[in-house]
Design an enzyme around this catalytic site. Structure first.
Site, PDB file in Angstrom:
ATOM      1  N   SER A   1       6.735  -8.456   3.904  1.00 49.73           N
ATOM      2  CA  SER A   1       6.725  -7.859   5.245  1.00 49.73           C
ATOM      3  C   SER A   1       5.379  -8.106   5.905  1.00 49.73           C
ATOM      4  O   SER A   1       4.396  -8.467   5.239  1.00 49.73           O
ATOM      5  CB  SER A   1       6.970  -6.345   5.092  1.00 49.73           C
ATOM      6  OG  SER A   1       6.798  -5.668   6.317  1.00 49.73           O
TER       7      SER A   1
ATOM      8  N   TYR B   1      -6.490   7.153   3.286  1.00 47.65           N
ATOM      9  CA  TYR B   1      -6.409   5.714   3.587  1.00 47.65           C
ATOM     10  C   TYR B   1      -7.809   5.109   3.684  1.00 47.65           C
ATOM     11  O   TYR B   1      -8.115   4.096   3.061  1.00 47.65           O
ATOM     12  CB  TYR B   1      -5.635   5.533   4.898  1.00 47.65           C
ATOM     13  CG  TYR B   1      -5.368   4.099   5.275  1.00 47.65           C
ATOM     14  CD1 TYR B   1      -4.443   3.335   4.568  1.00 47.65           C
ATOM     15  CD2 TYR B   1      -6.040   3.501   6.334  1.00 47.65           C
ATOM     16  CE1 TYR B   1      -4.191   2.021   4.914  1.00 47.65           C
ATOM     17  CE2 TYR B   1      -5.790   2.186   6.691  1.00 47.65           C
ATOM     18  CZ  TYR B   1      -4.866   1.450   5.980  1.00 47.65           C
ATOM     19  OH  TYR B   1      -4.622   0.146   6.326  1.00 47.65           O
TER      20      TYR B   1
HETATM   21  N1  LIG Z   1      -0.779  -3.059  10.175  1.00 50.77           N
HETATM   22  C1  LIG Z   1      -2.003  -2.633  10.412  1.00 50.77           C
HETATM   23  O1  LIG Z   1      -2.330  -2.191  11.523  1.00 50.77           O
HETATM   24  C2  LIG Z   1      -3.031  -2.701   9.328  1.00 50.77           C
HETATM   25  C3  LIG Z   1      -4.364  -2.412   9.663  1.00 50.77           C
HETATM   26  C4  LIG Z   1      -5.333  -2.463   8.690  1.00 50.77           C
HETATM   27  C5  LIG Z   1      -5.010  -2.816   7.391  1.00 50.77           C
HETATM   28  N2  LIG Z   1      -3.708  -3.085   7.072  1.00 50.77           N
HETATM   29  C6  LIG Z   1      -3.428  -3.427   5.667  1.00 50.77           C
HETATM   30  O2  LIG Z   1      -2.699  -4.627   5.607  1.00 50.77           O
HETATM   31  C7  LIG Z   1      -1.884  -4.621   4.424  1.00 50.77           C
HETATM   32  C8  LIG Z   1      -0.464  -4.988   4.798  1.00 50.77           C
HETATM   33  O3  LIG Z   1       0.010  -4.037   5.720  1.00 50.77           O
HETATM   34  P1  LIG Z   1       1.252  -4.291   6.698  1.00 50.77           P
HETATM   35  O4  LIG Z   1       0.913  -3.620   7.961  1.00 50.77           O
HETATM   36  O5  LIG Z   1       1.648  -5.719   6.666  1.00 50.77           O
HETATM   37  O6  LIG Z   1       2.356  -3.370   5.958  1.00 50.77           O
HETATM   38  P2  LIG Z   1       3.935  -3.512   5.772  1.00 50.77           P
HETATM   39  O7  LIG Z   1       4.397  -2.118   5.501  1.00 50.77           O
HETATM   40  O8  LIG Z   1       4.543  -4.289   6.890  1.00 50.77           O
HETATM   41  O9  LIG Z   1       4.064  -4.384   4.455  1.00 50.77           O
HETATM   42  C9  LIG Z   1       3.599  -3.905   3.220  1.00 50.77           C
HETATM   43  C10 LIG Z   1       4.390  -4.559   2.117  1.00 50.77           C
HETATM   44  O10 LIG Z   1       3.857  -4.073   0.885  1.00 50.77           O
HETATM   45  C11 LIG Z   1       4.927  -3.804   0.011  1.00 50.77           C
HETATM   46  N3  LIG Z   1       4.562  -2.787  -0.972  1.00 50.77           N
HETATM   47  C12 LIG Z   1       4.347  -1.467  -0.746  1.00 50.77           C
HETATM   48  N4  LIG Z   1       4.096  -0.850  -1.906  1.00 50.77           N
HETATM   49  C13 LIG Z   1       4.126  -1.809  -2.867  1.00 50.77           C
HETATM   50  C14 LIG Z   1       3.959  -1.768  -4.278  1.00 50.77           C
HETATM   51  N5  LIG Z   1       3.728  -0.618  -4.928  1.00 50.77           N
HETATM   52  N6  LIG Z   1       4.057  -2.927  -4.965  1.00 50.77           N
HETATM   53  C15 LIG Z   1       4.315  -4.098  -4.317  1.00 50.77           C
HETATM   54  N7  LIG Z   1       4.504  -4.188  -2.988  1.00 50.77           N
HETATM   55  C16 LIG Z   1       4.410  -3.035  -2.270  1.00 50.77           C
HETATM   56  C17 LIG Z   1       6.060  -3.288   0.917  1.00 50.77           C
HETATM   57  O11 LIG Z   1       7.330  -3.407   0.301  1.00 50.77           O
HETATM   58  C18 LIG Z   1       5.895  -4.190   2.135  1.00 50.77           C
HETATM   59  O12 LIG Z   1       6.693  -5.350   2.041  1.00 50.77           O
HETATM   60  C19 LIG Z   1      -2.028  -3.232   3.811  1.00 50.77           C
HETATM   61  O13 LIG Z   1      -2.962  -3.263   2.763  1.00 50.77           O
HETATM   62  C20 LIG Z   1      -2.567  -2.400   4.967  1.00 50.77           C
HETATM   63  O14 LIG Z   1      -3.309  -1.290   4.541  1.00 50.77           O
HETATM   64  C21 LIG Z   1      -2.714  -3.043   7.999  1.00 50.77           C
END
Ligand SMILES: NC(=O)c1ccc[n+]([C@@H]2O[C@H](COP(=O)([O-])OP(=O)(O)OC[C@H]3O[C@@H](n4cnc5c(N)ncnc54)[C@H](O)[C@@H]3O)[C@@H](O)[C@H]2O)c1
Length: 254
Positions: free
Chosen positions: A15, A153
């Site tokens: 994702s 977080y």
């Molecule tokens: N979207 C934002 O605004 C944002 C901002 C800063 C940092 N981040 C970081 O970016 C990274 C990705 O976030 P995103 O927004 O793409 O999230 P998302 O929810 O779209 O995707 C996260 C993915 O991680 C997988 N996942 C969750 N728990 C898991 C586990 N225990 N084992 C394996 N896979 C697991 C989920 O199934 C999902 O497919 C994260 O570390 C998040 O903290 C995101």
């Protein structure tokens, strides 16, 4: 970017940001292991890469368990011969202040956002040090600097930045680089799950006034994995529309 013939493992690649990184690496010629808790989503991203002519395998795994990483690295070795790049991307977003935080949410946030980085980095070091080459990229967050309603977080992401810096020192002499990316607000399902007041405040403080895309982060991950970043280690690359400089909305002149 020269990913050709390199092997990358990306966690949480079913994702959002992880999927974009997997696609970007594959488009540049890398062989990509798409690892995710949701096996269906991982399969779909790997299939999409294959349809586009790339090489990819999917692994259903849990980043909170060492066994999950052992299985993922074993799959990478068996399919492609090893691991050159690890992106510790899987994460969860907790929001709400400390007064509403419960033990289960705290422990789950630590397990997904931080213990995962410990397991992944340890196995990657074991894999990369003997070959004297490799790149580890940990996806932190601009929130590590501190933010409204993000106690757990921000704490876990701050620990990821700190761990990255220490590991970069430890592994530099073996040719293994370790860096972080700190995204701001990026348009993914995780971001969409945040409470509206949290989203509003985050967006207000993004000086560019634009929501980031998963591809914005993927391009940064592409640079950090590439030979163009050979002198870059222990760093945190912000992809946050300037939010890390704490500009207020008025500073945009709008
Ligand atoms: N979207 C934002 O605004 C944002 C901002 C800063 C940092 N981040 C970081 O970016 C990274 C990705 O976030 P995103 O927004 O793409 O999230 P998302 O929810 O779209 O995707 C996260 C993915 O991680 C997988 N996942 C969750 N728990 C898991 C586990 N225990 N084992 C394996 N896979 C697991 C989920 O199934 C999902 O497919 C994260 O570390 C998040 O903290 C995101």
């Amino acid at each position: 970017m020269e990913q050709t013939s390199r092997v990358a493992v990306v966690t949480g690649a079913g994702s959002g940001i992880g999927a974009a990184i997997a696609r970007e690496y594959a488009a540049a010629g890398a062989q990509v292991v798409v690892a995710d808790l949701d096996g269906g989503r991982a399969d779909a991203v790997a299939a999409e890469i294959q349809t586009a002519g790339g090489r990819s395998v999917a692994v259903e795994m849990d980043v909170t368990r060492r066994e999950g990483f052992l299985a993922t690295f074993a799959a990478a070795r068996s399919a492609f011969g090893g691991v050159d790049v690890l992106v510790n991307n899987a994460g969860t977003g907790q929001n709400g202040g400390i007064r509403g935080l419960d033990d289960q949410t705290w422990e789950r946030t630590v397990a997904i956002n931080l213990s995962s980085v410990y397991y992944g980095c340890q196995l990657a070091a074991q894999e990369m040090v003997p070959r004297r080459a490799g790149s580890i990229i940990n996806i932190a967050s601009r929130a590590w600097l501190g933010w409204y309603g993000q106690f757990a977080y921000a704490a876990t992401k701050g620990a990821v930045v700190s761990a990255t810096r220490s590991l970069a020192i430890e592994l530099a002499k073996y040719g293994v680089r370790v860096n972080c990316i700190a995204p701001g607000l990026i348009d993914t399902p995780l971001m969409q799950s945040l409470d509206q007041p949290v989203k509003d405040k985050l967006m207000e403080a993004q000086p560019t006034g634009t929501l980031g895309t998963p591809e914005d982060v993927a391009w940064a991950a592409s640079f950090l994995a590439s030979p163009a970043a050979r002198a870059v280690t222990g760093q945190t690359l912000y992809v946050c529309g300037g939010k890390s400089i704490y500009a207020r909305p008025a500073a945009r002149g709008r």
